[in-house]
Design a protein around this motif. Structure first.
Motif, mmCIF file in Angstrom:
data_model
loop_
_atom_site.group_PDB
_atom_site.id
_atom_site.type_symbol
_atom_site.label_atom_id
_atom_site.label_comp_id
_atom_site.label_asym_id
_atom_site.label_seq_id
_atom_site.Cartn_x
_atom_site.Cartn_y
_atom_site.Cartn_z
ATOM 1 N N ALA A 224 7.131 -24.130 -18.100
ATOM 2 C CA ALA A 224 6.538 -25.291 -17.756
ATOM 3 C C ALA A 224 8.017 -26.224 -17.608
ATOM 4 C CB ALA A 224 5.739 -25.762 -18.735
ATOM 5 N N ILE A 225 8.838 -26.077 -18.253
ATOM 6 C CA ILE A 225 10.012 -26.886 -18.227
ATOM 7 C C ILE A 225 10.822 -26.599 -16.695
ATOM 8 C CG2 ILE A 225 12.456 -27.089 -18.959
ATOM 9 C CD1 ILE A 225 11.297 -26.688 -21.606
ATOM 10 N N LYS A 226 10.790 -25.230 -16.388
ATOM 11 C CA LYS A 226 11.627 -24.786 -15.412
ATOM 12 C C LYS A 226 10.931 -25.301 -13.849
ATOM 13 C CE LYS A 226 13.214 -20.388 -13.461
ATOM 14 N NZ LYS A 226 12.566 -19.108 -12.760
ATOM 15 N N ALA A 227 9.460 -25.438 -14.025
ATOM 16 C CA ALA A 227 8.915 -25.792 -13.040
ATOM 17 C C ALA A 227 9.107 -27.313 -12.594
ATOM 18 C CB ALA A 227 7.143 -25.721 -13.257
ATOM 19 N N VAL A 228 9.227 -28.245 -13.660
ATOM 20 C CA VAL A 228 9.643 -29.328 -13.371
ATOM 21 C C VAL A 228 11.322 -29.704 -13.021
ATOM 22 C CG1 VAL A 228 9.889 -31.689 -14.463
ATOM 23 C CG2 VAL A 228 7.573 -30.284 -14.961
ATOM 24 N N LYS A 229 12.135 -28.760 -13.576
ATOM 25 C CA LYS A 229 13.458 -28.808 -13.298
ATOM 26 C C LYS A 229 13.535 -28.324 -11.722
ATOM 27 C CE LYS A 229 15.909 -28.967 -17.484
ATOM 28 N NZ LYS A 229 16.474 -28.284 -18.520
ATOM 29 N N GLU A 230 12.822 -27.540 -11.391
ATOM 30 C CA GLU A 230 12.974 -26.882 -9.913
ATOM 31 C C GLU A 230 12.014 -27.702 -8.890
ATOM 32 O OE1 GLU A 230 12.066 -22.861 -10.188
ATOM 33 O OE2 GLU A 230 13.955 -22.391 -11.075
ATOM 34 N N LYS A 231 11.584 -28.771 -9.493
ATOM 35 C CA LYS A 231 10.866 -29.889 -8.677
ATOM 36 C C LYS A 231 9.356 -29.314 -8.000
ATOM 37 C CE LYS A 231 13.485 -33.342 -9.460
ATOM 38 N NZ LYS A 231 13.098 -34.185 -10.488
ATOM 39 N N LYS A 232 9.083 -28.029 -8.697
ATOM 40 C CA LYS A 232 7.751 -27.361 -7.990
ATOM 41 C C LYS A 232 6.489 -28.271 -8.823
ATOM 42 C CE LYS A 232 9.354 -22.578 -7.824
ATOM 43 N NZ LYS A 232 9.634 -21.565 -8.616
ATOM 44 N N THR A 233 6.757 -28.778 -9.731
ATOM 45 C CA THR A 233 5.732 -29.973 -10.377
ATOM 46 C C THR A 233 6.596 -31.234 -10.423
ATOM 47 O OG1 THR A 233 4.711 -28.151 -11.876
ATOM 48 C CG2 THR A 233 4.323 -30.492 -12.389
ATOM 49 N N LYS A 234 5.968 -32.062 -9.876
ATOM 50 C CA LYS A 234 6.712 -33.639 -9.732
ATOM 51 C C LYS A 234 5.723 -34.656 -10.652
ATOM 52 C CE LYS A 234 8.863 -32.767 -5.392
ATOM 53 N NZ LYS A 234 8.656 -32.785 -4.017
ATOM 54 N N PHE A 235 6.475 -35.358 -11.325
ATOM 55 C CA PHE A 235 5.771 -36.625 -11.934
ATOM 56 C C PHE A 235 5.832 -37.729 -11.065
ATOM 57 C CE2 PHE A 235 6.369 -33.685 -15.481
ATOM 58 C CZ PHE A 235 5.425 -34.182 -16.461
ATOM 59 N N VAL A 236 4.715 -38.483 -11.109
ATOM 60 C CA VAL A 236 4.634 -39.836 -10.507
ATOM 61 C C VAL A 236 4.166 -41.062 -11.359
ATOM 62 C CG1 VAL A 236 3.706 -41.233 -8.536
ATOM 63 C CG2 VAL A 236 4.112 -38.902 -8.188
ATOM 64 N N PRO A 237 4.940 -41.953 -11.900
ATOM 65 C CA PRO A 237 6.457 -42.274 -11.232
ATOM 66 C C PRO A 237 7.292 -41.108 -12.187
ATOM 67 C CG PRO A 237 5.665 -43.881 -13.084
ATOM 68 C CD PRO A 237 4.332 -43.054 -12.838
ATOM 69 N N GLU A 238 8.393 -40.923 -11.603
ATOM 70 C CA GLU A 238 9.363 -39.955 -12.001
ATOM 71 C C GLU A 238 9.878 -39.860 -13.523
ATOM 72 O OE1 GLU A 238 13.493 -37.923 -10.266
ATOM 73 O OE2 GLU A 238 12.173 -38.618 -8.660
ATOM 74 N N ASN A 239 9.870 -41.448 -13.729
ATOM 75 C CA ASN A 239 10.525 -41.693 -15.199
ATOM 76 C C ASN A 239 9.848 -41.006 -16.462
ATOM 77 O OD1 ASN A 239 8.425 -43.239 -15.249
ATOM 78 N ND2 ASN A 239 9.472 -45.109 -15.837
ATOM 79 N N TRP A 240 8.681 -40.486 -15.994
ATOM 80 C CA TRP A 240 7.748 -39.813 -17.068
ATOM 81 C C TRP A 240 8.367 -38.324 -17.359
ATOM 82 C CZ3 TRP A 240 4.582 -41.496 -20.604
ATOM 83 C CH2 TRP A 240 3.968 -42.733 -20.445
ATOM 84 N N GLU A 241 9.182 -37.773 -16.482
ATOM 85 C CA GLU A 241 9.821 -36.548 -16.930
ATOM 86 C C GLU A 241 10.723 -36.382 -18.121
ATOM 87 O OE1 GLU A 241 12.603 -35.237 -13.774
ATOM 88 O OE2 GLU A 241 11.179 -34.975 -12.399
ATOM 89 N N LYS A 242 11.412 -37.811 -18.327
ATOM 90 C CA LYS A 242 11.813 -37.825 -19.643
ATOM 91 C C LYS A 242 11.128 -37.591 -20.717
ATOM 92 C CE LYS A 242 15.218 -41.232 -21.916
ATOM 93 N NZ LYS A 242 14.425 -41.307 -23.113
ATOM 94 N N THR A 243 9.838 -38.168 -21.044
ATOM 95 C CA THR A 243 9.041 -37.869 -21.929
ATOM 96 C C THR A 243 8.432 -36.524 -22.066
ATOM 97 O OG1 THR A 243 8.268 -40.230 -21.505
ATOM 98 C CG2 THR A 243 6.728 -38.912 -23.080
ATOM 99 N N TYR A 244 8.217 -35.877 -20.864
ATOM 100 C CA TYR A 244 7.880 -34.621 -20.805
ATOM 101 C C TYR A 244 8.695 -33.709 -21.444
ATOM 102 C CZ TYR A 244 6.653 -30.127 -18.464
ATOM 103 O OH TYR A 244 6.244 -28.822 -18.388
#
Length: 312
Positions: A224-244
């Protein structure tokens, strides 16, 4: 079909090493007598007290180390006193033994960074079986874990016999009178602190050491971490990545068993020696038991059910 799917997933995750049984601290509801999830715990600010209690040294009972606690009754399960490694006040005490008042059991003074020199007296009693932070300190320092409560919140046989069966709050009342009478209490401060309550039972929740079933969430989080780091899963807005990432990087084992009378019963069968077999049904469990014991053996299905979030 839905029930079969839940059982199938449990068995497959178990076979893949992603589900396991472990003895750990859980949020325990003494009224409902079950583990509950963090989301079912209502953290409430309450007015309480901070009691400063003297623990005399083993070799010189005129000398003491003072600890501060909001839960004096848990001292029956203390297995160490921790001080911060850089706290100059206690440097010469490290490794020495003190006596727990009333209980008269010896425990050592250890160092651990969890002890905060600016909080209370800077020395903290460590009760690994009754506090989540203390549990971690206990694991790090290989401390004994002494559970002093029964599932209903009454004191158990790990306390002096006259305390057995006393409700935890009644025990606190009697203990404080004894400590006061024997001059172990140095001072009492009013203290606002957070107390966990069960959102259904309205009962004070206890960190409780029990055998439960866990999902290895840390392992599951890697993809799940890898998917977001490799941008396969994207957060809108992007700043929610930090919480994730904060959630994912600090993820704990997920307790999926409950001691309730409803839900999907966990597909585990126990032999006479408590050896267990995880299987799709009893026939499959009996085959596994035959291979293990070399003969037909009576099995008993575990009574625990699965947490609703797991089965959904």
């Amino acid at each position: 079909g839905l029930s079969d799917a839940v059982i199938k997933v449990f068995v497959e995750l178990y076979n893949d090493g992603l589900i396991y049984k472990d003895k750990r601290l859980v949020n325990w509801d003494p009224k409902l007598k079950t583990a509950i999830s963090d989301l079912e715990v209502d953290q409430r600010e309450v007015k309480g007290n901070l009691w400063y209690i003297n623990y005399p040294f083993e070799n010189n009972n005129t000398k003491h180390i003072t600890i501060a606690t909001t839960r004096p009754e848990t001292m029956f399960g203390d297995t160490a006193i921790a001080v911060h490694p850089n706290d100059e006040r206690y440097k010469n005490f490290i490794g020495q033994k003190v006596i727990i008042p009333i209980v008269n059991r010896k425990i050592s003074i250890i160092t651990d960074e969890y002890a905060d020199p600016n909080q209370g007296s800077g020395a903290v009693k460590i009760t690994p079986a009754h506090d989540f932070n203390d549990f971690d300190v206990g694991k790090r320092n290989n401390l004994e874990m002494i559970s002093i409560l029964n599932s209903n919140g009454a004191l158990n046989e790990n306390t002096p016999s006259e305390w057995n069966g006393l409700d935890r709050f009644k025990a606190r009342e009697i203990l404080l009178k004894r400590l006061e009478k024997d001059n172990f209490i140095v001072k009492v401060e009013s203290h606002i602190h957070v107390v966990p309550y069960g959102d259904r039972s309205d009962s004070v929740i206890e960190p409780f050491l029990t055998d439960q079933w866990y999902v290895d969430a840390k392992e599951l989080s890697k993809k799940a971490i890898k998917a977001v780091k490799e941008k396969k899963t994207k957060f809108v807005p992007e700043n929610w990545e930090k919480t994730y990432f904060e959630w994912m990087d600090n993820i704990q084992p997920w307790c999926v068993s409950r001691q309730l009378w409803w839900g999907h019963q966990i597909p585990v069968w126990y032999g006479p020696d408590n050896h267990f077999f995880v299987a799709m049904d009893e026939d499959e469990a009996k085959k596994k038991a035959f291979d293990h014991y070399g003969k037909d053996t009576d099995l008993v299905r575990g009574e625990d059910v699965l947490d609703t979030w797991f089965s959904s």
